[in-house]
Design a protein around this motif. Sequence first.
Motif, PDB file in Angstrom:
ATOM      1  N   UNK A 271      -6.429 -24.735  11.544  1.00  0.00           N
ATOM      2  CA  UNK A 271      -7.474 -24.163  12.391  1.00  0.00           C
ATOM      3  C   UNK A 271      -8.540 -23.424  11.599  1.00  0.00           C
ATOM      4  N   UNK A 272      -8.191 -22.915  10.420  1.00  0.00           N
ATOM      5  CA  UNK A 272      -9.122 -22.110   9.629  1.00  0.00           C
ATOM      6  C   UNK A 272      -9.693 -22.980   8.509  1.00  0.00           C
ATOM      7  N   UNK A 273     -10.977 -23.314   8.632  1.00  0.00           N
ATOM      8  CA  UNK A 273     -11.577 -24.310   7.758  1.00  0.00           C
ATOM      9  C   UNK A 273     -12.932 -23.830   7.249  1.00  0.00           C
ATOM     10  N   UNK A 274     -13.172 -24.038   5.971  1.00  0.00           N
ATOM     11  CA  UNK A 274     -14.453 -23.717   5.346  1.00  0.00           C
ATOM     12  C   UNK A 274     -15.039 -24.991   4.754  1.00  0.00           C
ATOM     13  N   UNK A 302     -16.057 -14.557   4.030  1.00  0.00           N
ATOM     14  CA  UNK A 302     -15.858 -15.650   4.995  1.00  0.00           C
ATOM     15  C   UNK A 302     -14.373 -15.858   5.266  1.00  0.00           C
ATOM     16  N   UNK A 303     -13.550 -15.756   4.244  1.00  0.00           N
ATOM     17  CA  UNK A 303     -12.106 -15.882   4.442  1.00  0.00           C
ATOM     18  C   UNK A 303     -11.599 -14.786   5.369  1.00  0.00           C
ATOM     19  N   UNK A 309      -9.524 -10.323   8.858  1.00  0.00           N
ATOM     20  CA  UNK A 309      -9.632  -9.208   7.920  1.00  0.00           C
ATOM     21  C   UNK A 309      -8.690  -9.250   6.747  1.00  0.00           C
ATOM     22  N   UNK A 310      -7.975 -10.332   6.574  1.00  0.00           N
ATOM     23  CA  UNK A 310      -6.978 -10.423   5.502  1.00  0.00           C
ATOM     24  C   UNK A 310      -7.451 -11.316   4.364  1.00  0.00           C
ATOM     25  N   UNK A 311      -7.100 -10.899   3.123  1.00  0.00           N
ATOM     26  CA  UNK A 311      -7.236 -11.780   1.972  1.00  0.00           C
ATOM     27  C   UNK A 311      -6.029 -12.705   1.915  1.00  0.00           C
ATOM     28  N   UNK A 312      -6.102 -13.727   1.063  1.00  0.00           N
ATOM     29  CA  UNK A 312      -5.024 -14.716   1.038  1.00  0.00           C
ATOM     30  C   UNK A 312      -3.915 -14.292   0.086  1.00  0.00           C
ATOM     31  N   UNK A 313      -2.692 -14.668   0.444  1.00  0.00           N
ATOM     32  CA  UNK A 313      -1.529 -14.377  -0.393  1.00  0.00           C
ATOM     33  C   UNK A 313      -1.447 -15.332  -1.580  1.00  0.00           C
TER      34      UNK A 313
END
Length: 446
Positions: A271-274, A302-303, A309-313
Motif C-alpha cells: 500500500x505504501x509506494x513511492x 515522504x517516507x 511519522x516513522x522511519x524504516x527499520x
Amino acid sequence: MQAIRDAILSGDRTQETYANIEIPASYRGATVHKDEVGMFEGLATRDKDPRKSLHIDEVPVPELAPGEALVAVMASAINYNTVWTSIFEPVSTFGFLERYGRTSEFAKRHDLPYHVVGSDLAGVILRTGPGVTKWKPGTEVVAHCLSVELEDAEGHDDTMMDPQQRIWGFETNFGGLAELAIVKANQLMPKPSHLTWEEAASPGLVNSTAYRQLISKHGAAMKLGDRVLVWGASGGLGSYATQMALAGGATPICVVSSPEKAEICRAMGAELIIDRNAEGYRFWNDEGTEQNPREWQRFGKRIRELTGGYDVDIVFEHPGRETFGASVYVARKGGTIVTCASTSGYMHEYDNRYLWMNLKRIVSSHFANYREAWEANELINRGLIHPTLSKTYTLEDVGQAALDVHRNAHQGKVGVLTLSPEPGLGVTDPAKRAGFEKAINRFCNQ
C-alpha cells in the motif's frame, strides 16, 4: 537431445527411463567468448549490448565429477550477473574460470575459451556422479546457484563463508542457460509441482538472495511489524522482498520508477509506494560527483508521510552508488541497511555521521547457503511466495532477454525456454495451482 525432450514431455519420471537415455556428445548453450572480452571497450555501460556478446553455441558435454548431477534444463532465467558477464563488467568472468581451473583436476574443465552462462534452472536429472545418493535420474528439480567445495573449516558454519564459494554459471562454467547443465548435488531442490518449467526456474537466485538478505539471521533478520524500504520493489530482487515483507507481517515501503511498476506492487498487496521518477528525487548532481542531502531529507519526509511519522527499520539495498547515501540517511536510529549488490555502481558514498551517531548498521549479504535456499524454495512450494515471471524468451533470443534486464525494461523476472518447446508446460499438480493462479500470473506480460 530429442529423446531427452520427448521423455520429459511424456511425463515418465522412472529412474530406468532416464538412466537408459543416451547422453549426446554436445548441447546448445548461451555463451560468451574469451576472444571477445574487449569488444565493448570505450563504450559507456548503458551502450554495451548483450545481443552482440551472447552466442548460442554447440558445446561438448563435460565429464561428470563426483558429487555432481547432469540436468536436462527445460527453462532458465536472466539475472543481473548474466548482464555483467555479457558486457564484461566489472571484470571478465574468464578470470574466475581461470582461477577455478587451477584448483583441481575436475575444476580444469571450467577453464575454457567460452563460458556457458546462467544461474537458474528447472529440469530433470539425467545422471549423477559418484557419491550422490539423495538424487536420482528422472527427478524434477530446480537449482540454487551456490557452488562450494567445503574442504575448509570456515564453510561448515555457514557455507557462504567457504573460501571456495562461487556463483554457478557466473564464476563457474556449464550454467543453466543451456539444454544441459552441470551442478553439484547440494545445489538441487525439488521443483514445485504447481509451477510451469519457466515459472519454477525464475525464483532461484533472486528468491534465495532476498531470503538471506531480509529474513535470515545472516541478513536483516526481519521481524513482525518491521517497516522495510524496498528499492526496485517490482524488480527481480525487490518483488521477492516485497512479498516476504508482506507474508512476514512487516510493512514494505516500495520504491519504483513508473506507475506500471507501482500497480504491480499494489497487486502484490503493498500500500505504501513511492514513484521516485514521478516525485523527481535526484540524489546526485548531473555529473555524478556530489550528493544532495536535501534530497535525502525530502525522501525521508515522504517516507514518514506514508508511515504515519516513522522511519524504516530496514533498508533493502541493491542499487548501490545511486541510492546508498539516501538509504543510510532514511533508516531509523538503530536501523539496518542490508546490501547485496551495486547495480548502479560499486563505490558507495554516504555521510557517516548519520550512521555512527545514530547507531545504524550496514550488513552485507551475498546469495544464500543451501539451508536458506531450500527454505526460500519451500516458501514457493507452499504458495506463501510466488514467482514474478513477466516475460519468457526462447534460448535463441537470450541476448534480447539480457538486454531487457540491462535496461530495466522488465518487471520481476525474465525467463528463457531451453528444452521446453513452449511456455505453460511442466505443471504436475493442477489442483494445487488452481488456488494460486491469480498470484502466479500477477507479473505476466508486464
